[in-house]
Write a protein that holds these residues in place. Structure first.
Motif, PDB file in Angstrom:
ATOM      1  N   ALA A 262      -0.299 -31.700  -5.539  1.00  0.00           N
ATOM      2  CA  ALA A 262      -0.504 -30.786  -6.811  1.00  0.00           C
ATOM      3  C   ALA A 262      -1.805 -31.595  -7.400  1.00  0.00           C
ATOM      4  O   ALA A 262      -2.580 -30.813  -7.741  1.00  0.00           O
ATOM      5  N   VAL A 263      -1.885 -32.576  -7.538  1.00  0.00           N
ATOM      6  CA  VAL A 263      -3.507 -33.247  -8.142  1.00  0.00           C
ATOM      7  C   VAL A 263      -4.250 -33.168  -7.377  1.00  0.00           C
ATOM      8  O   VAL A 263      -5.341 -32.798  -7.842  1.00  0.00           O
ATOM      9  N   ARG A 264      -4.151 -33.407  -5.892  1.00  0.00           N
ATOM     10  CA  ARG A 264      -5.461 -33.039  -5.157  1.00  0.00           C
ATOM     11  C   ARG A 264      -5.868 -31.533  -5.037  1.00  0.00           C
ATOM     12  O   ARG A 264      -7.061 -31.521  -5.170  1.00  0.00           O
ATOM     13  N   ARG A 265      -4.888 -30.598  -5.400  1.00  0.00           N
ATOM     14  CA  ARG A 265      -5.372 -29.113  -5.426  1.00  0.00           C
ATOM     15  C   ARG A 265      -6.427 -29.198  -6.797  1.00  0.00           C
ATOM     16  O   ARG A 265      -7.489 -28.303  -6.836  1.00  0.00           O
ATOM     17  N   LEU A 266      -5.902 -29.680  -7.887  1.00  0.00           N
ATOM     18  CA  LEU A 266      -6.688 -29.885  -8.855  1.00  0.00           C
ATOM     19  C   LEU A 266      -8.149 -30.367  -8.793  1.00  0.00           C
ATOM     20  O   LEU A 266      -8.974 -30.070  -9.118  1.00  0.00           O
ATOM     21  N   GLY A 267      -7.894 -31.410  -7.989  1.00  0.00           N
ATOM     22  CA  GLY A 267      -9.384 -32.229  -7.840  1.00  0.00           C
ATOM     23  C   GLY A 267     -10.550 -31.279  -6.903  1.00  0.00           C
ATOM     24  O   GLY A 267     -11.415 -31.406  -7.250  1.00  0.00           O
ATOM     25  N   GLU A 268      -9.611 -30.592  -5.844  1.00  0.00           N
ATOM     26  CA  GLU A 268     -10.443 -29.792  -5.020  1.00  0.00           C
ATOM     27  C   GLU A 268     -11.179 -28.696  -5.814  1.00  0.00           C
ATOM     28  O   GLU A 268     -12.107 -28.230  -5.539  1.00  0.00           O
ATOM     29  N   ALA A 269     -10.366 -28.277  -6.941  1.00  0.00           N
ATOM     30  CA  ALA A 269     -11.036 -27.242  -7.817  1.00  0.00           C
ATOM     31  C   ALA A 269     -12.086 -27.789  -8.620  1.00  0.00           C
ATOM     32  O   ALA A 269     -12.397 -27.011  -9.667  1.00  0.00           O
ATOM     33  N   GLU A 270     -12.254 -29.126  -8.642  1.00  0.00           N
ATOM     34  CA  GLU A 270     -12.968 -30.094  -9.724  1.00  0.00           C
ATOM     35  C   GLU A 270     -12.537 -29.678 -10.898  1.00  0.00           C
ATOM     36  O   GLU A 270     -13.382 -29.623 -11.962  1.00  0.00           O
ATOM     37  N   ARG A 271     -11.114 -29.549 -11.218  1.00  0.00           N
ATOM     38  CA  ARG A 271     -10.594 -29.843 -12.605  1.00  0.00           C
ATOM     39  C   ARG A 271     -10.109 -31.025 -12.848  1.00  0.00           C
ATOM     40  O   ARG A 271      -8.894 -31.232 -13.005  1.00  0.00           O
ATOM     41  N   TRP A 272     -10.963 -31.818 -13.015  1.00  0.00           N
ATOM     42  CA  TRP A 272     -10.608 -33.380 -13.123  1.00  0.00           C
ATOM     43  C   TRP A 272      -9.836 -33.830 -14.237  1.00  0.00           C
ATOM     44  O   TRP A 272      -8.786 -34.310 -14.355  1.00  0.00           O
ATOM     45  N   ARG A 273      -9.997 -33.009 -15.519  1.00  0.00           N
ATOM     46  CA  ARG A 273      -9.173 -33.249 -16.471  1.00  0.00           C
ATOM     47  C   ARG A 273      -7.797 -33.021 -16.411  1.00  0.00           C
ATOM     48  O   ARG A 273      -6.729 -33.686 -16.675  1.00  0.00           O
ATOM     49  N   ASP A 274      -7.526 -31.854 -15.858  1.00  0.00           N
ATOM     50  CA  ASP A 274      -6.033 -31.210 -15.631  1.00  0.00           C
ATOM     51  C   ASP A 274      -5.514 -32.263 -14.637  1.00  0.00           C
ATOM     52  O   ASP A 274      -4.209 -32.475 -14.351  1.00  0.00           O
ATOM     53  N   ALA A 275      -6.348 -32.730 -13.409  1.00  0.00           N
ATOM     54  CA  ALA A 275      -5.883 -33.393 -12.453  1.00  0.00           C
ATOM     55  C   ALA A 275      -5.259 -34.796 -12.951  1.00  0.00           C
ATOM     56  O   ALA A 275      -4.343 -35.497 -12.732  1.00  0.00           O
ATOM     57  N   TRP A 276      -6.310 -35.658 -13.874  1.00  0.00           N
ATOM     58  CA  TRP A 276      -5.618 -36.720 -14.532  1.00  0.00           C
ATOM     59  C   TRP A 276      -4.316 -36.548 -15.330  1.00  0.00           C
ATOM     60  O   TRP A 276      -3.637 -37.325 -15.132  1.00  0.00           O
ATOM     61  N   GLN A 277      -4.280 -35.368 -16.193  1.00  0.00           N
ATOM     62  CA  GLN A 277      -3.193 -35.112 -16.866  1.00  0.00           C
ATOM     63  C   GLN A 277      -1.865 -35.091 -15.960  1.00  0.00           C
ATOM     64  O   GLN A 277      -0.844 -35.437 -16.194  1.00  0.00           O
ATOM     65  N   ALA A 278      -2.030 -34.181 -14.961  1.00  0.00           N
ATOM     66  CA  ALA A 278      -0.845 -34.065 -13.918  1.00  0.00           C
ATOM     67  C   ALA A 278      -0.486 -35.311 -13.375  1.00  0.00           C
ATOM     68  O   ALA A 278       0.544 -35.574 -13.044  1.00  0.00           O
TER      69      ALA A 278
END
Length: 741
Positions: A582-598
């Motif tokens: 789940a976190v990797r998908r956010l990173g691949e979308a370059e949504r780093w803040r969401d990835a960090w929170q997740a």
């Protein structure tokens, strides 16, 4: 009144406004009729073999041996990838002429027994001379080794057990009861078994025993036992296992693979034939015990001994499989029964080798028994046929007030079993013809009220909110979890009426069967936003259903709502790989803040600076873990002590190690314990991932300056290119230490 287990059929007939008349006792008359027909090859071979002469019986046994040899050759071709194979599911193993490797293994184990007793003539009166069973000892040994290797090639665990029993009996055939030869035979057996088990094929089979605890047979047995208790003492009818099992199958046992048999013939026969099946099994065991006593007293020949042992192997195998429900093996069982029940004309061994002196006629031959075992074999055969007839002709009064009438005449139950009418109803459903759908569905219910699909099809002919449709679907649902039409209708009904538990459970069933996977998954995603439904979904995910991986990988973590994943995390049911995905998908979308929170919400600790993640599988890496960059002229290797060894050729420059960090604004120190003198050729660089390109690590320092509006940075370790020779350095995992805000 109605017999046990028939209550659902009675209620469905009532709801369909069909007459409650006398009905076949079998819950699937068509399947019972097919079961009777499948007995014919075995009965025919039994009758023909029992009436054959000694020479003819020997020729039949040799034919079985030759067929087994041909099956082993085909198995060898299958193992090297050039042979035809009936079932691709067993493509990694050999199956010979069978579609199932377990049945091939059982067949070859039987062949080992036949070969063991196909020895040369011991005297002019020996059975092997008159029966044509005159294989030399070297030929028998070669065939036994060939068949033993064939059993290992199947990879069958049950086959390995059967082989051990067959080889043990072969020792007696070769050595007899004399102490010296018996010890020699046991030594040879031990050597052969050791060679077989130490081979690569033997090791593969032994390794499969480690997974025995997770074998699905245990779930089949528990479900079949529930059905046995429900239908006792009359049974459900021979051949009805696939029809009745879904009613007793828990949701957690449902997968796309459906068991057509219980993998325990003893249990399945009693479940289907009831008390008559139990009596038939008891009669068979009694007759086999009587045969064993006769053979022990020397009143039997080599073929009868081999036939007795072969039937014993089949009965042992039937505890964990269904060999006698396969036409080829049931026919072979009929042949063995014919060999066993034929008249014994001669003794297999000299009198000194027998436990008791056989009674001989004046011509030197063993005196024929007054009553052949074949006479007594009529008893179990008759009981089995009676059990089948029981399923056909005995009728069950559906209700205490019902009586046969002109509206419900008695008819031959195997003429129509509802399947043809079922297909007509499905065609009407596709064409949108409601009147034809209703008529065909009623016809199917009248012919087979125990089948789960017809009441569901009749319900579809009514409006969704009609109480008759609700009642019919309710009874259709009680028939199990495997009917797609019923599952989808009940999911929709649960959503319309607010019955969230019904909607979630039927969605689980639909996903286990692969029915409308995307649509049903979307229904669960919408339901997951509600706390009550989310708790129900978490409970279903906790049992690790087969659809869990796809469900959690398709869309979760790409939005702000991580409530389902966090609920799983709170219950300790979230796998690390699922959270990382789940976190990797956010990173691949370059949504780093969401990835960090997740990552924080799912317990991944993204700033943990361990090198251990370098060896983790790809599906468990998050955007916040270390990654080695494939730079020409460099190598990186993780050592056993947890340090990272970095090597580079002279003049090599570029990034060799990278990771992402989510840090609050402020100043940080990058602390590394250097274990080499050449670390001066390495330097840290960092850049903000959100548009700022300035290096956040000043030249010549290990200080990291994180500005505001830069929640995630990309940290790299680079070779400077100033090294004059090949350089080697070892690093402990860096520690990011905050200096000031």
């Amino acid at each position: 009144m109605s017999f046990p287990g028939r209550e659902p059929a009675v209620e469905i007939l009532r709801l369909a406004d069909l007459p409650l008349g006398w009905r076949p006792l079998s819950l699937d008359p068509g399947a019972t009729w097919r079961a009777l027909l499948e007995l014919l090859p075995a009965v025919a071979l039994f009758a023909a073999t029992a009436a054959a002469s000694s020479r003819q019986r020997g020729q039949l046994a040799l034919a079985v041996i030759l067929f087994a040899a041909a099956s082993v050759l085909l198995e060898a071709a299958q193992l090297i990838g050039v042979g035809w194979q009936a079932d691709p599911a067993h493509r990694l193993w050999g199956t010979g002429f069978f579609s199932n490797r377990n049945h091939q293994a059982a067949f070859l184990a039987l062949a080992v027994v036949l070969v063991a007793f196909a020895g040369p003539a011991r005297s002019k009166h020996s059975s092997s001379a008159r029966a044509g069973m005159n294989l030399s000892s070297p030929a028998r040994a070669a065939l036994i080794i060939l068949f033993s290797a064939g059993v290992l090639g199947t990879g069958s665990r049950a086959g390995l057990v059967l082989l051990a029993l067959a080889l043990a009996s072969s020792v007696l055939a070769f050595a007899g009861w004399r102490r010296r030869t018996l010890v020699t035979g046991l030594a040879g057996l031990l050597a052969l078994v050791s060679i077989l088990l130490l081979s690569s094929a033997g090791q593969k089979v032994i390794a499969r025993f480690a997974t025995a605890e997770t074998d699905l047979r245990f779930t089949f047995w528990s479900d079949a036992l529930g059905a046995l208790l429900e239908y006792w003492p009359v049974g459900s009818g021979l051949g009805t296992f696939p029809t009745v099992l879904p009613r007793f199958e828990p949701l957690d046992h449902v997968t796309t693979a459906f068991p057509n048999n219980a993998h325990n013939d003893w249990l399945e026969l009693v479940m289907e034939a009831g008390v008559l099946g139990a009596i038939a099994l008891t009669a068979v065991l009694v007759l086999l015990c009587r045969s064993a006593w006769q053979l022990w007293r020397g009143r039997g020949d080599a073929l009868q001994t081999a036939a007795f042992l072969g039937l014993g192997l089949l009965l042992v195998h039937s505890v964990v499989d269904y060999p006698l429900r396969m036409t080829a093996l049931s026919a072979l069982a009929g042949l063995l029964a014919g060999l066993l029940t034929g008249h014994s004309e001669i003794a297999p061994f000299p009198a000194s080798e027998c436990a008791f002196e056989p009674k001989r006629a004046p011509n030197g031959l063993v005196a024929p028994r007054r009553a052949s075992i074949g006479v007594y074999a009529v008893l179990p055969a008759s009981l089995l046929l009676l059990a089948t007839a029981w399923s056909f002709y005995l009728t069950d009064q559906a209700a205490s007030s019902a009586k046969p009438s002109a509206a419900a005449p008695l008819s031959l139950p195997w003429v129509a079993d509802g399947r043809a009418a079922e297909q007509k109803a499905l065609a009407a459903l596709r064409e949108g013809d409601a009147s034809r759908l209703e008529a065909s569905a009623r016809e199917a219910i009248d012919q087979a009220p125990n089948r789960p699909l017809p009441p569901a099809l009749l319900a579809l002919a009514f409006r969704a909110d009609d109480q008759a449709a609700v009642n019919l679907m309710g009874w259709a649902g009680s028939a199990g979890w495997r009917e797609p039409v019923t599952n989808l209708w009940l999911v929709d009904y649960g959503l319309r009426t607010g019955n969230l538990q019904l909607a979630v459970l039927r969605s689980d069933a639909a996903l286990r069967l692969g029915t409308e996977r995307e649509k049903v998954s979307e229904v669960l995603r919408r339901l997951a936003k509600e706390p009550q439904a989310r708790a129900l979904i978490v409970d279903r995910l906790a049992v690790d259903p087969p659809w869990r991986g796809h469900f959690l990988s398709a869309g979760w973590g790409t939005g702000e709502d991580l409530s389902l994943l966090t609920s799983l995390q709170e219950k300790g049911q979230l796998k690390r790989s699922e959270a990382a995905a789940a976190v990797r998908r956010l990173g691949e979308a370059e949504r780093w803040r969401d990835a960090w929170q997740a990552a924080v919400a799912l317990g991944l600790r993204p700033n943990e600076a361990s090198f251990a993640a370098l060896e983790a599988p790809d599906d468990e890496r998050t955007p916040f873990e270390w990654r080695v960059i494939d730079l020409p002229g460099t190598t990186a290797e993780l050592q056993e002590d947890g340090t990272l060894s970095l090597e580079a050729d002279a003049g090599t420059a570029g990034a060799v190690l990278t990771r992402r960090l989510a840090l609050a604004p402020g100043q940080y120190a990058i602390d590394v314990d250097d274990l080499g003198r050449e670390s001066e050729f390495l330097r840290w660089t960092a850049q903000c991932t959100e548009g700022q390109q300035a290096d956040l690590v000043p030249e010549g320092t290990s200080q990291l300056n994180v500005p505001a509006n830069c929640s995630v940075i990309s940290l790299e370790l680079r070779w400077t290119g100033r090294q004059l020779s090949r350089s080697d350095v070892k690093l402990n995992a860096p520690r990011i230490r905050r200096i000031s805000s």
